[in-house]
Scaffold this active site. Structure first.
Site, mmCIF file in Angstrom:
data_model
loop_
_atom_site.group_PDB
_atom_site.id
_atom_site.type_symbol
_atom_site.label_atom_id
_atom_site.label_comp_id
_atom_site.label_asym_id
_atom_site.label_seq_id
_atom_site.Cartn_x
_atom_site.Cartn_y
_atom_site.Cartn_z
ATOM 1 N N LYS A 192 0.877 -1.179 0.000
ATOM 2 C CA LYS A 192 0.000 0.000 0.000
ATOM 3 C C LYS A 192 0.915 1.230 0.000
ATOM 4 O O LYS A 192 1.493 1.593 1.030
ATOM 5 C CB LYS A 192 -0.896 -0.025 1.247
ATOM 6 C CG LYS A 192 -1.438 1.337 1.687
ATOM 7 C CD LYS A 192 -2.494 1.879 0.755
ATOM 8 C CE LYS A 192 -3.061 3.202 1.265
ATOM 9 N NZ LYS A 192 -2.149 4.371 1.068
ATOM 10 N N CYS A 197 12.999 10.988 7.899
ATOM 11 C CA CYS A 197 12.945 10.544 9.311
ATOM 12 C C CYS A 197 14.291 10.688 10.006
ATOM 13 O O CYS A 197 14.341 10.885 11.215
ATOM 14 C CB CYS A 197 12.562 9.073 9.424
ATOM 15 S SG CYS A 197 11.239 8.585 8.405
#
Ligand code: SIN
Length: 479
Positions: free
Chosen positions: A174, A284
């Site tokens: 996904k 991140c």
């Protein structure tokens, strides 16, 4: 511009066009790039069943047969590097030079895991009983699911898919709703590389919560690999608890970048600028807090202000642009709120500190001094082009401030003292520590965090193990 990319989901080796679609928009211009199939829970179940049906044959292949296909996939990514890079920039916004780098980074995972899969060795273990012999073997975990982020729409796909497929798992992917086109293009190339139908399925959807829940609660899916926020990671982990799924979670960070008084300040400033401002700070592992020794503070602040104010902001597709847009308007507003709150609490803007006039979704590259560890901007992941300077007086204080966060993904520091380098590296509660360099990601070393930055590792030998079960086999009655 027309790109050679599909806009439908990919299930069981076929393109699946749904009646409902969602828009994918260029964050630099606001221009619609494509309408993409918007799948729901039922179609996600269908993708899981396709992956389940493909698993016995795929896992039954020899490792070297799977490896050859995964390797070919990487070669095709490189062959189509320019189209992929343009697409990454169009839907994600990062400058083209970075997007080109991301394609090479993504392909490196295909190369690495195609090699590693051939070495998924078990062990023989010295027996404890004369008539027994002990061995372990490694086997693919089964159907896996991957949920990937928009900030590395190709790199994070292959960092998960390449080890999963090379290990013998089948996968339901996904991709982030902001950047599904790169993933679909990559799936097309995987099929061209010879990946059998159902081995890689891509579920595009504007409803991540619904798809995520189906993937997490499925009894067929045995493993979930997710990259995204700590908040969403916690939700997914809770949803996976009911089926005791194996989890890899690459979550948020609050990276400290410590500059000790003996550091080479030119190199440290250059490393902060290149590491912090790549992808407009939407990484991140990007530096969130620059901790600088009081003696080096003013000199570093000046160098940073000069370097950051020289960064060229604009549409990533334009030559020479170094800082692109943020992914959404809401991200610009959030970054601006953090900056304004820090200024109101006593921080000082050395450059930037406002939305950029370049366009709605741009924020001016910013350096703030006088930030304190308690401020929201030092506590939260900024995910934008803002460097904050926090002074410290001793090594112990620097380490204490660096570790005073629930996150533990990446940390950086600059020093020329080898003894200090070892000591500090060992004391930092982070999954990845870089000494005297501002960027450290690559395919051969383990990427991942401690504490609320996640569980598991991607890349390296560890990245393959995430998709393998260890089975102990006891041979008895040997006499
Ligand atoms: C990330 O931001 O999740 C990935 C960064 C990297 O691989 O360097």
């Amino acid at each position: 511009m027309t790109y050679p990319f599909p806009t439908s989901a990919f299930i069981g080796g076929a393109w699946f066009e749904s009646a409902r679609t969602f828009p994918v928009v260029n964050p630099a211009s606001g221009v619609l790039i494509a309408e993409v199939s918007d799948l729901g829970g039922d179609e996600t179940e269908a993708a899981i069943r396709a992956a389940e049906a493909a698993f016995p044959a795929w896992s039954g292949h020899l490792a070297k047969e799977r490896a050859a296909i995964v390797r070919r996939w990487g070669d095709l990514l490189i062959k189509h590097a320019e189209d992929l890079a343009q697409l990454i920039t169009a839907e994600g916004g990062k400058p083209l030079a970075e997007a080109r780098g991301e394609v090479a980074y993504a392909a490196s995972f295909c190369e690495w895991f195609s090699e590693e899969a051939k070495r998924a060795y078990g062990r023989t273990i010295p027996t404890t009983v004369a008539h027994r012999r002990y061995v372990t073997i490694k086997q693919p975990i089964g159907v896996a699911a991957a949920i990937t982020p928009w900030n590395f729409p190709l790199g994070m796909v292959t960092r998960k898919a390449a080890p999963a497929l090379a290990a013998g798992c089948t996968l339901v992917l996904k991709p982030a709703e902001a950047t599904p086109l790169t993933a679909l293009f990559a799936a097309k190339l995987a099929a061209e590389a010879g990946l059998p139908p159902g081995v890689l399925n891509v579920v595009t959807s504007n409803n991540a919560a619904v798809v995520g829940k189906v993937l997490c609660e499925s009894t067929i899916v045995r493993k979930l690999s997710f990259t995204g926020s700590t908040r969403v990671g916690k939700i997914l982990a809770a949803q996976c608890a009911g089926t005791v799924k194996r989890l890899s979670l690459e979550l948020g960070g609050n990276a400290p970048f410590i500059v000790f008084e003996d550091a080479d300040l030119d190199k440290a400033a250059a490393a902060i600028v290149s590491g912090k401002f790549r992808n407009a700070g939407q990484v991140c592992v990007a530096t969130n807090r620059v901790l600088v020794h009081a003696k080096a503070h003013d000199a570093l602040a000046q160098k940073l202000a000069i370097g950051v104010s020289a960064l060229k902001v604009g549409d990533g597709a334009e030559e020479g642009v170094q800082v692109g847009p943020l992914i959404q308007k809401a991200a610009v507003e959030r970054v601006d709120r953090l900056v304004k709150a820090a200024l109101a609490s006593g921080a000082k803007a050395l450059t930037g500190a406002a939305p950029s006039p370049v366009g709605e979704q741009f924020y001016a590259p910013t350096v703030l001094s006088g930030v304190t560890p308690e401020m929201d901007i030092a506590q939260q992941e900024i995910f934008g082009p803002v460097a904050t300077l926090i002074p410290f007086g001793s090594d112990d204080e620097a380490v204490r401030i660096a570790n005073a966060t629930p996150y533990g993904l990446a940390a950086y520091f600059f020093t020329n003292d080898i003894s200090r380098a070892w000591r500090v590296a060992e004391k930092l509660d982070y999954g990845m520590v870089s000494v005297n360099e501002g960027v450290m990601s690559n395919e051969v070393t383990p990427f991942g965090g401690m504490k609320e930055s996640g569980v598991g590792r991607e890349g390296g030998a560890e990245g393959l193990d995430e998709f393998l079960e260890v089975k102990f086999i006891n041979f008895g009655g040997i006499g």
